[in-house]
Design a protein around this motif. Structure first.
Motif, PDB file in Angstrom:
ATOM      1  N   LEU A 169       0.822  -1.207   0.000  1.00  0.00           N
ATOM      2  CA  LEU A 169       0.000   0.000   0.000  1.00  0.00           C
ATOM      3  C   LEU A 169       0.858   1.259   0.000  1.00  0.00           C
ATOM      4  CD1 LEU A 169      -2.729  -1.069   2.587  1.00  0.00           C
ATOM      5  CD2 LEU A 169      -2.874  -1.143   0.091  1.00  0.00           C
ATOM      6  N   SER A 170       1.993   1.204   0.694  1.00  0.00           N
ATOM      7  CA  SER A 170       2.914   2.343   0.716  1.00  0.00           C
ATOM      8  C   SER A 170       3.469   2.620  -0.673  1.00  0.00           C
ATOM      9  CB  SER A 170       4.050   2.068   1.700  1.00  0.00           C
ATOM     10  OG  SER A 170       5.023   3.093   1.653  1.00  0.00           O
ATOM     11  N   VAL A 171       3.824   1.567  -1.391  1.00  0.00           N
ATOM     12  CA  VAL A 171       4.335   1.737  -2.753  1.00  0.00           C
ATOM     13  C   VAL A 171       3.251   2.329  -3.655  1.00  0.00           C
ATOM     14  CG1 VAL A 171       5.162   0.503  -4.808  1.00  0.00           C
ATOM     15  CG2 VAL A 171       6.096  -0.061  -2.557  1.00  0.00           C
ATOM     16  N   LEU A 172       2.023   1.834  -3.515  1.00  0.00           N
ATOM     17  CA  LEU A 172       0.921   2.418  -4.291  1.00  0.00           C
ATOM     18  C   LEU A 172       0.803   3.912  -4.013  1.00  0.00           C
ATOM     19  CD1 LEU A 172      -2.156  -0.013  -4.077  1.00  0.00           C
ATOM     20  CD2 LEU A 172      -0.585   0.290  -5.993  1.00  0.00           C
ATOM     21  N   GLU A 173       0.874   4.279  -2.741  1.00  0.00           N
ATOM     22  CA  GLU A 173       0.726   5.686  -2.370  1.00  0.00           C
ATOM     23  C   GLU A 173       1.867   6.522  -2.927  1.00  0.00           C
ATOM     24  OE1 GLU A 173       0.455   8.578   1.594  1.00  0.00           O
ATOM     25  OE2 GLU A 173       0.411   6.392   1.827  1.00  0.00           O
ATOM     26  N   THR A 174       3.100   6.065  -2.750  1.00  0.00           N
ATOM     27  CA  THR A 174       4.267   6.818  -3.226  1.00  0.00           C
ATOM     28  C   THR A 174       4.233   6.992  -4.731  1.00  0.00           C
ATOM     29  OG1 THR A 174       5.616   6.039  -1.369  1.00  0.00           O
ATOM     30  CG2 THR A 174       6.780   6.835  -3.318  1.00  0.00           C
ATOM     31  N   ASP A 175       3.969   5.887  -5.449  1.00  0.00           N
ATOM     32  CA  ASP A 175       3.961   5.936  -6.917  1.00  0.00           C
ATOM     33  C   ASP A 175       2.812   6.794  -7.440  1.00  0.00           C
ATOM     34  OD1 ASP A 175       6.114   4.262  -6.780  1.00  0.00           O
ATOM     35  OD2 ASP A 175       5.140   2.535  -7.720  1.00  0.00           O
ATOM     36  N   ALA A 176       1.652   6.684  -6.811  1.00  0.00           N
ATOM     37  CA  ALA A 176       0.508   7.470  -7.277  1.00  0.00           C
ATOM     38  C   ALA A 176       0.747   8.962  -7.056  1.00  0.00           C
ATOM     39  CB  ALA A 176      -0.758   7.018  -6.547  1.00  0.00           C
ATOM     40  N   ARG A 177       1.311   9.309  -5.913  1.00  0.00           N
ATOM     41  CA  ARG A 177       1.605  10.729  -5.665  1.00  0.00           C
ATOM     42  C   ARG A 177       2.619  11.256  -6.675  1.00  0.00           C
ATOM     43  NH1 ARG A 177      -0.701  12.514  -1.089  1.00  0.00           N
ATOM     44  NH2 ARG A 177      -1.110  11.076   0.643  1.00  0.00           N
ATOM     45  N   PHE A 206      -4.748   6.270  -7.445  1.00  0.00           N
ATOM     46  CA  PHE A 206      -4.580   7.518  -8.180  1.00  0.00           C
ATOM     47  C   PHE A 206      -5.820   8.395  -8.024  1.00  0.00           C
ATOM     48  CE2 PHE A 206      -4.715  10.300 -11.804  1.00  0.00           C
ATOM     49  CZ  PHE A 206      -3.385  10.565 -12.156  1.00  0.00           C
ATOM     50  N   THR A 207      -6.983   7.780  -8.191  1.00  0.00           N
ATOM     51  CA  THR A 207      -8.239   8.529  -8.123  1.00  0.00           C
ATOM     52  C   THR A 207      -8.443   9.127  -6.733  1.00  0.00           C
ATOM     53  OG1 THR A 207      -9.203   7.076  -9.805  1.00  0.00           O
ATOM     54  CG2 THR A 207     -10.730   8.383  -8.459  1.00  0.00           C
ATOM     55  N   GLU A 208      -8.138   8.337  -5.684  1.00  0.00           N
ATOM     56  CA  GLU A 208      -8.310   8.836  -4.331  1.00  0.00           C
ATOM     57  C   GLU A 208      -7.363  10.003  -4.047  1.00  0.00           C
ATOM     58  OE1 GLU A 208      -7.667   7.305   0.318  1.00  0.00           O
ATOM     59  OE2 GLU A 208      -7.810   5.831  -1.308  1.00  0.00           O
ATOM     60  N   LEU A 209      -6.099   9.854  -4.408  1.00  0.00           N
ATOM     61  CA  LEU A 209      -5.097  10.855  -4.051  1.00  0.00           C
ATOM     62  C   LEU A 209      -5.194  12.103  -4.936  1.00  0.00           C
ATOM     63  CD1 LEU A 209      -2.087   8.461  -3.408  1.00  0.00           C
ATOM     64  CD2 LEU A 209      -3.549   9.593  -1.717  1.00  0.00           C
ATOM     65  N   GLU A 210      -5.713  11.923  -6.136  1.00  0.00           N
ATOM     66  CA  GLU A 210      -5.829  13.062  -7.054  1.00  0.00           C
ATOM     67  C   GLU A 210      -6.761  14.128  -6.488  1.00  0.00           C
ATOM     68  OE1 GLU A 210      -6.579  13.576 -11.844  1.00  0.00           O
ATOM     69  OE2 GLU A 210      -7.797  12.111 -10.745  1.00  0.00           O
ATOM     70  N   TRP A 211      -7.729  13.710  -5.661  1.00  0.00           N
ATOM     71  CA  TRP A 211      -8.728  14.645  -5.141  1.00  0.00           C
ATOM     72  C   TRP A 211      -8.512  14.945  -3.657  1.00  0.00           C
ATOM     73  CZ3 TRP A 211     -11.242  17.196  -8.641  1.00  0.00           C
ATOM     74  CH2 TRP A 211     -11.415  16.616  -9.906  1.00  0.00           C
ATOM     75  N   GLU A 212      -7.318  14.731  -3.153  1.00  0.00           N
ATOM     76  CA  GLU A 212      -7.018  15.048  -1.761  1.00  0.00           C
ATOM     77  C   GLU A 212      -7.234  16.541  -1.466  1.00  0.00           C
ATOM     78  OE1 GLU A 212      -3.851  12.714   0.913  1.00  0.00           O
ATOM     79  OE2 GLU A 212      -3.042  13.499  -0.945  1.00  0.00           O
TER      80      GLU A 212
END
Length: 347
Positions: free
Chosen positions: A294-302, A341-347
């Motif tokens: 999950l951390s890798v997903l978060e880092t890469d998506a950001r 990506f979708t979640e973090l794009e709208w932070e």
């Protein structure tokens, strides 16, 4: 012991399977038959697309389910780390049952009625105590579709607040997909069964010698995650909040999931039963792989968002460094990347 059985066949007559009808177990065939005559099984009437059948009583068959005793009176079945299909009958998730002095609690029920029947028989191979509870850890079909026979056996079905609505919204899709994936006869007689009661706050279930703490979790793997902690053994039943071997699947909130894992890691559990893989891991060390992914997903998506990459391109690269650590990676990672990506794009 004798059990009520029925031959289930499609109306077209193409596929059939022997099914167990819990609730009629008796020491003698005559007593089982008398119970059938006194209270004909409602389960048969609810099985759409099934030809009329006449139930009968016969000696209890053995369970086809392999279970391992991982703690005193605590048994776990490890589902196949595969996509649901005819070869596994939808048996792709872990499930468990705990035998207390006063009865049995089951955690998750499998991906078909046939698997739920196998769970019932696995319990009955070890005890005749009443099956008091079926606890559903979340809404996904591989964890809930075996519920009906356990309800027929007397279990009260419990789930997190919101589970009834989530299941109703997805019922047609889940039933259609699993029927197609598993095929006949494996899916015959399977239907979705809603919880009898929803859990909106922490509560304990005492089944005699095992005090089970039910904890509804915030939005994480899904919006319906419910964990179970057996205080007598410090064993945590995490559902799909923890994965092992099987690529995690994100159907809720990436950030919420990481927060829930951190909170669970600070709790009293010493071992965990993950939703897939294992079937038993040390705790909190057992969360490391899931949280790392999950951390890798978060880092890469950001990074992709910051670089201005379109989702169509980012979904092909986010999380790729984790590919060697998980099975079914190609099946699930792209959709996880899209969700992150979708979640973090709208932070």
């Amino acid at each position: 012991m004798f059990e009520a059985m029925a031959l289930l066949c499609t109306l077209a007559g193409g596929a059939c399977r022997e099914a167990v009808l819990p609730g009629y177990a008796a020491d003698t065939e005559a007593a089982c038959v008398a119970a059938l005559h006194a209270h004909p099984p409602d389960a048969l009437a609810s099985m759409e697309g099934i030809a009329p059948v006449s139930p009968r009583c016969q000696p209890r068959p053995p369970s086809t389910l392999t279970v391992t005793e991982v703690a005193p009176d605590t048994f776990v079945h490890r589902g196949a780390v595969e996509e649901p299909g005819p070869g596994n009958g939808g048996d792709v998730a872990n499930l468990a049952f705990v035998i207390g002095a006063d009865g049995v609690a089951v955690i998750d029920s499998g991906g078909s009625r046939a698997e739920g029947e196998a769970v019932y028989l696995a319990i009955r191979a070890r005890t005749e105590k009443p099956i008091r509870y079926l606890i559903l850890t979340h809404m996904h079909p591989d964890h809930i579709f075996g519920a009906a026979p356990l309800k027929e056996a007397g279990a009260e079905i419990l789930g997190r607040e919101g589970l009834t609505r989530a299941m109703a919204e997805r019922e047609g899709t889940y039933e259609g997909n699993f029927a197609r994936f598993i095929g006949e006869p494996g899916f015959l007689g399977t239907r979705m069964v809603a919880p009898d009661r929803e859990v909106g706050a922490e509560e304990s279930l005492d089944i005699g010698g095992h005090d089970l703490l039910l904890s509804p979790q915030p939005l994480a793997h899904t919006a319906t995650d419910l964990t179970v902690l057996d205080k007598s053994t410090d064993l945590l039943f995490s559902g799909d909040l923890v994965f092992d071997s099987h690529t995690p699947t994100l159907d809720g909130s990436l950030l919420g999931w990481r927060k829930v894992l951190a909170a669970l890691g600070a709790g009293p559990a010493t071992r965990v039963i993950p939703g897939h893989g294992g079937p038993i891991l040390p705790w909190p060390a057992g969360e490391v792989d899931t949280d790392r992914y999950l951390s890798v997903l978060e880092t890469d998506a950001r990074a992709a968002i910051k670089a201005g990459e379109p989702l169509s391109e980012a979904s092909r690269t986010i999380g790729l460094e984790e590919a060697g650590h998980w099975r079914l990676f190609d099946v699930y990672n792209a959709r996880n990347a899209t969700a992150a990506f979708t979640e973090l794009e709208w932070e």
